[in-house]
Design an enzyme around this catalytic site. Structure first.
Site, PDB file in Angstrom:
ATOM      1  N   CYS A  10      94.224  37.627 -69.661  1.00 26.15           N
ATOM      2  CA  CYS A  10      93.348  38.806 -69.736  1.00 26.15           C
ATOM      3  C   CYS A  10      92.344  38.708 -68.579  1.00 26.15           C
ATOM      4  O   CYS A  10      92.599  37.999 -67.599  1.00 26.15           O
ATOM      5  CB  CYS A  10      92.664  38.912 -71.101  1.00 26.15           C
ATOM      6  SG  CYS A  10      91.582  37.532 -71.539  1.00 26.15           S
ATOM      7  N   ASN A  13      89.368  35.621 -70.081  1.00 23.48           N
ATOM      8  CA  ASN A  13      89.894  34.472 -70.836  1.00 23.48           C
ATOM      9  C   ASN A  13      88.875  33.944 -71.852  1.00 23.48           C
ATOM     10  O   ASN A  13      88.767  32.751 -72.086  1.00 23.48           O
ATOM     11  CB  ASN A  13      90.363  33.340 -69.891  1.00 23.48           C
ATOM     12  CG  ASN A  13      91.156  32.234 -70.580  1.00 23.48           C
ATOM     13  OD1 ASN A  13      91.056  31.066 -70.197  1.00 23.48           O
ATOM     14  ND2 ASN A  13      91.919  32.558 -71.583  1.00 23.48           N
ATOM     15  N   CYS A  15      88.155  36.487 -74.709  1.00 17.88           N
ATOM     16  CA  CYS A  15      88.381  37.335 -75.905  1.00 17.88           C
ATOM     17  C   CYS A  15      89.870  37.481 -76.233  1.00 17.88           C
ATOM     18  O   CYS A  15      90.367  36.893 -77.188  1.00 17.88           O
ATOM     19  CB  CYS A  15      87.761  38.725 -75.720  1.00 17.88           C
ATOM     20  SG  CYS A  15      85.972  38.704 -75.503  1.00 17.88           S
ATOM     21  N   ARG A  16      90.593  38.286 -75.441  1.00  8.58           N
ATOM     22  CA  ARG A  16      91.959  38.652 -75.834  1.00  8.58           C
ATOM     23  C   ARG A  16      92.972  37.529 -75.653  1.00  8.58           C
ATOM     24  O   ARG A  16      93.746  37.237 -76.577  1.00  8.58           O
ATOM     25  CB  ARG A  16      92.409  39.893 -75.043  1.00  8.58           C
ATOM     26  CG  ARG A  16      91.656  41.142 -75.433  1.00  8.58           C
ATOM     27  CD  ARG A  16      91.852  42.250 -74.437  1.00  8.58           C
ATOM     28  NE  ARG A  16      91.232  41.924 -73.149  1.00  8.58           N
ATOM     29  CZ  ARG A  16      91.348  42.657 -72.043  1.00  8.58           C
ATOM     30  NH1 ARG A  16      92.090  43.741 -72.062  1.00  8.58           N
ATOM     31  NH2 ARG A  16      90.735  42.284 -70.938  1.00  8.58           N
ATOM     32  N   SER A  17      93.025  36.904 -74.466  1.00  9.32           N
ATOM     33  CA  SER A  17      94.067  35.887 -74.275  1.00  9.32           C
ATOM     34  C   SER A  17      93.823  34.615 -75.102  1.00  9.32           C
ATOM     35  O   SER A  17      94.798  34.026 -75.577  1.00  9.32           O
ATOM     36  CB  SER A  17      94.305  35.577 -72.788  1.00  9.32           C
ATOM     37  OG  SER A  17      93.157  35.111 -72.148  1.00  9.32           O
ATOM     38  N   ASP A 125      90.124  46.007 -74.235  1.00  9.16           N
ATOM     39  CA  ASP A 125      89.083  45.003 -74.008  1.00  9.16           C
ATOM     40  C   ASP A 125      87.973  45.189 -75.051  1.00  9.16           C
ATOM     41  O   ASP A 125      87.350  46.250 -75.090  1.00  9.16           O
ATOM     42  CB  ASP A 125      88.542  45.224 -72.587  1.00  9.16           C
ATOM     43  CG  ASP A 125      87.501  44.198 -72.204  1.00  9.16           C
ATOM     44  OD1 ASP A 125      87.053  43.437 -73.083  1.00  9.16           O
ATOM     45  OD2 ASP A 125      87.138  44.173 -71.017  1.00  9.16           O
TER      46      ASP A 125
HETATM   47  P1  4NP Z   1      88.680  39.347 -72.120  1.00  8.68           P
HETATM   48  O1  4NP Z   1      87.322  40.169 -72.307  1.00  8.68           O
HETATM   49  O2  4NP Z   1      89.253  39.796 -70.791  1.00  8.68           O
HETATM   50  O3  4NP Z   1      89.502  39.781 -73.279  1.00  8.68           O
HETATM   51  O4  4NP Z   1      88.315  37.887 -72.151  1.00  8.68           O
HETATM   52  C1  4NP Z   1      86.282  40.214 -71.375  1.00  8.68           C
HETATM   53  C2  4NP Z   1      85.395  39.173 -71.279  1.00  8.68           C
HETATM   54  C3  4NP Z   1      84.343  39.246 -70.393  1.00  8.68           C
HETATM   55  C4  4NP Z   1      84.195  40.357 -69.580  1.00  8.68           C
HETATM   56  C5  4NP Z   1      85.105  41.389 -69.662  1.00  8.68           C
HETATM   57  C6  4NP Z   1      86.161  41.315 -70.551  1.00  8.68           C
HETATM   58  N1  4NP Z   1      83.111  40.441 -68.686  1.00  8.68           N
HETATM   59  O5  4NP Z   1      82.913  41.522 -68.075  1.00  8.68           O
HETATM   60  O6  4NP Z   1      82.361  39.466 -68.519  1.00  8.68           O
END
Ligand code: 4NP
Length: 154
Positions: A10, A13, A15-17, A125
């Site tokens: 993702c 790294n 939340c989703r992955s 997201d």
């Molecule tokens: P992820 O979510 O891609 O599912 O881990 C996010 C985590 C942090 C951010 C964006 C998406 N960020 O903008 O910091």
């Protein structure tokens, strides 16, 4: 059968992955499937951080473990090392495709390509959204995990 290697990707790294890693690990084990699993982000924004506490809370409520996870960035060697490199959304897939050597491009896919047809193809997201975003992520990832397990075992 050699042990298949699966990398979930993702943006951050956190939340989703990491959720995909935790869910797929548990469901593969329950299905008797031995796999090597990891996750990574296309950004390096959260390197060495643990998964987001909101992801951990929502996942633990369904019995999943995030123990030992910390954020890392996708590296070039991942394309050779993994058999399945599965992106959470189209942006992640596009970033991966830009980095990926041509001879490994067949390993790239959207994770939700393994979910039943008719549902959304991207895991949204949840980072800036409300609490229910984390449960939506779990619902989608559970479905895709079962599809991927079936595909690997087929
Ligand atoms: P992820 O979510 O891609 O599912 O881990 C996010 C985590 C942090 C951010 C964006 C998406 N960020 O903008 O910091």
């Amino acid at each position: 059968m050699t042990i298949p290697k699966v990398l979930f990707v993702c943006l951050g790294n956190i939340c989703r992955s990491p959720t995909a890693e935790a869910v797929f690990k548990a469901r593969a084990k329950a299905a008797g499937l031995e796999v090597h699993i990891d996750s990574a982000g296309t950004s390096g924004w959260h390197v060495n951080e643990k998964p987001d506490p909101r992801s951990i809370e929502a996942g633990q409520a369904r019995g999943y473990s995030f123990t030992g996870q910390s954020s890392r960035k996708v590296i070039r060697a991942d394309f050779g090392n993994f058999d399945y490199i599965l992106a959470m959304d189209a942006d992640n897939l596009s970033e991966l495709s830009d980095m990926c050597p041509d001879n490994h491009k067949n390993k790239l896919a959207l994770f939700l390509d393994y979910a039943p047809k008719g549902s959304t193809r991207e895991v949204p997201d949840p980072y800036y959204g409300g609490e229910d975003g984390f449960d939506i992520v779990l619902d989608l990832i559970e479905r895709a995990s079962d599809g991927l397990i079936k595909d690997i075992l087929a």
